[in-house]
Enzyme design. Structure first.
Site, PDB file in Angstrom:
ATOM      1  N   SER A   6       1.629  -7.934  -7.820  1.00  0.00           N
ATOM      2  CA  SER A   6       2.356  -8.194  -6.349  1.00  0.00           C
ATOM      3  C   SER A   6       1.564  -9.490  -5.913  1.00  0.00           C
ATOM      4  CB  SER A   6       1.964  -6.895  -5.345  1.00  0.00           C
ATOM      5  OG  SER A   6       2.190  -7.292  -4.135  1.00  0.00           O
ATOM      6  N   HIS A  31       6.365  -9.208  -8.789  1.00  0.00           N
ATOM      7  CA  HIS A  31       6.781  -8.213  -7.474  1.00  0.00           C
ATOM      8  C   HIS A  31       6.476  -9.029  -6.310  1.00  0.00           C
ATOM      9  CE1 HIS A  31       7.268  -4.251  -5.648  1.00  0.00           C
ATOM     10  NE2 HIS A  31       6.460  -4.711  -4.767  1.00  0.00           N
ATOM     11  N   ASP A  33       6.832  -9.412  -2.461  1.00  0.00           N
ATOM     12  CA  ASP A  33       7.022  -8.281  -1.308  1.00  0.00           C
ATOM     13  C   ASP A  33       7.669  -9.059   0.062  1.00  0.00           C
ATOM     14  OD1 ASP A  33       5.927  -5.682  -2.274  1.00  0.00           O
ATOM     15  OD2 ASP A  33       4.043  -6.829  -2.490  1.00  0.00           O
ATOM     16  N   MET A  35       8.543  -8.876   3.822  1.00  0.00           N
ATOM     17  CA  MET A  35       8.323  -7.934   5.197  1.00  0.00           C
ATOM     18  C   MET A  35       8.818  -8.892   6.325  1.00  0.00           C
ATOM     19  SD  MET A  35       4.454  -6.806   4.186  1.00  0.00           S
ATOM     20  CE  MET A  35       4.028  -5.862   2.566  1.00  0.00           C
ATOM     21  N   HIS A  64      11.047  -6.720  -3.458  1.00  0.00           N
ATOM     22  CA  HIS A  64      11.048  -5.543  -2.840  1.00  0.00           C
ATOM     23  C   HIS A  64      11.147  -5.914  -1.246  1.00  0.00           C
ATOM     24  CE1 HIS A  64       7.673  -1.982  -1.235  1.00  0.00           C
ATOM     25  NE2 HIS A  64       9.181  -1.870  -0.857  1.00  0.00           N
ATOM     26  N   MET A  66      11.051  -5.127   2.453  1.00  0.00           N
ATOM     27  CA  MET A  66      10.613  -4.307   3.464  1.00  0.00           C
ATOM     28  C   MET A  66      11.284  -4.868   4.746  1.00  0.00           C
ATOM     29  SD  MET A  66       6.860  -3.366   1.983  1.00  0.00           S
ATOM     30  CE  MET A  66       7.079  -5.000   0.897  1.00  0.00           C
ATOM     31  N   MET A 135       6.958   4.540  -2.815  1.00  0.00           N
ATOM     32  CA  MET A 135       5.429   4.195  -2.345  1.00  0.00           C
ATOM     33  C   MET A 135       4.528   5.095  -2.567  1.00  0.00           C
ATOM     34  SD  MET A 135       6.421   1.037  -1.304  1.00  0.00           S
ATOM     35  CE  MET A 135       4.824   0.677  -0.948  1.00  0.00           C
ATOM     36  N   PHE A 141       1.079  -3.510   3.957  1.00  0.00           N
ATOM     37  CA  PHE A 141      -0.234  -4.452   3.544  1.00  0.00           C
ATOM     38  C   PHE A 141      -0.676  -4.031   1.867  1.00  0.00           C
ATOM     39  CE2 PHE A 141      -0.096  -3.691   7.981  1.00  0.00           C
ATOM     40  CZ  PHE A 141      -0.192  -4.826   8.476  1.00  0.00           C
ATOM     41  N   GLY A 142      -1.606  -4.918   1.481  1.00  0.00           N
ATOM     42  CA  GLY A 142      -2.059  -4.849   0.196  1.00  0.00           C
ATOM     43  C   GLY A 142      -3.484  -3.794   0.385  1.00  0.00           C
ATOM     44  N   ASP A 173       4.050   1.874  -6.061  1.00  0.00           N
ATOM     45  CA  ASP A 173       3.819   0.561  -5.675  1.00  0.00           C
ATOM     46  C   ASP A 173       2.485   1.046  -4.525  1.00  0.00           C
ATOM     47  OD1 ASP A 173       3.331  -1.783  -4.181  1.00  0.00           O
ATOM     48  OD2 ASP A 173       5.238  -1.950  -3.737  1.00  0.00           O
ATOM     49  N   GLY A 195      -1.505  -5.265  -6.675  1.00  0.00           N
ATOM     50  CA  GLY A 195      -1.844  -6.490  -6.338  1.00  0.00           C
ATOM     51  C   GLY A 195      -3.418  -6.601  -6.528  1.00  0.00           C
TER      52      GLY A 195
END
Ligand code: DX5
Ligand code: ZN
Length: 214
Positions: A6, A31, A33, A35, A64, A66, A135, A141-142, A173, A195
């Site tokens: 990630s 990956h 992310d 957001m 991904h 979000m 998920m 958040f990572g 994930d 990540g």
């Protein structure tokens, strides 16, 4: 096990080089992310950034989303070079229309479920999608802790697919690393996002190889 680092944990000032580094380290998918500060309480980056870094690797871009309205932005992410687009069943867009839109762009489509959403939420769509993303942390958040209690959902999805003769990869994930990946593998996960475990490792190639061995 396939591993998708990630980029949320990368050095964003060098995102292209970070993709090259993950490519050389043996990553299977990249990956990304996305957001929007609305669907989740964090903001990352959008399609223009993906378009700029697309040239740094030929590995599949696993995007991904979000975001609250994924359907509005599918063309942007398709144009930017996404190979796989996953979006949340909890989003505001019509699920069938969004799947159709992704498929119309010759991109693999996946549905994502948050921790509080049951496995059954994706059952009606299993014939239409290419993967399911479960998920294993609350999205946003990572670096959060792996929720092992999500694994029965992975088993339920795998079982339902088996029952219906569908060969469906399941991706997990959040919070996955050397200490948690065995549990994910045992539950039937095919692709793990990682990540922190990959980007903060001293040797990314070694970290990825270890995770792939499950
Ligand atoms: C969380 C993201 C994950 C996250 C994973 O909302 O979807 O992809 O970056 O990071 P780690 O592996 O650090 O939990
Ligand atoms: Zn993600």
């Amino acid at each position: 096990m396939k591993i998708a680092p990630s980029l949320l944990s990368c050095d964003f000032s060098r995102m292209g080089q970070e993709l090259e580094r993950m490519d050389k380290a043996g990553a299977d998918w990249m990956h990304l992310d996305i957001m929007d500060g609305h669907f989740v309480p964090n903001i990352t980056f959008g399609a223009p950034v993906i378009r700029c870094v697309r040239k740094y690797t030929d590995k599949p871009f696993d995007v991904h989303l979000m975001i609250s309205e994924p359907l509005r932005y599918i063309d942007d992410f398709a144009d930017a070079g996404a190979d796989i687009i996953t979006f949340h069943v909890e989003s505001d867009s019509d699920i069938d229309k969004t799947i159709e839109k992704i498929k119309s762009r010759n991109i693999k489509a996946g549905l994502v479920i948050k921790p509080k959403t049951p496995a059954e939420a994706v059952f009606d769509y299993l014939d239409k999608i290419d993967l399911v993303l479960v998920m294993t942390v609350e999205p946003g958040f990572g670096g959060q802790s792996f929720m092992a209690d999500m694994l029965p959902k992975v088993r339920a999805i795998k079982e339902e697919c088996r029952r219906r003769g569908i060969d469906m990869p399941v991706e997990a994930d959040g919070g996955i690393g050397a200490a948690t990946i065995a549990q994910a593998a045992a539950a039937g996960v095919d692709v793990c996002v990682a990540g922190t475990a990959v980007f903060k490792a001293d040797d990314a190639a070694k970290a990825i190889a270890e995770l792939q061995s499950y």
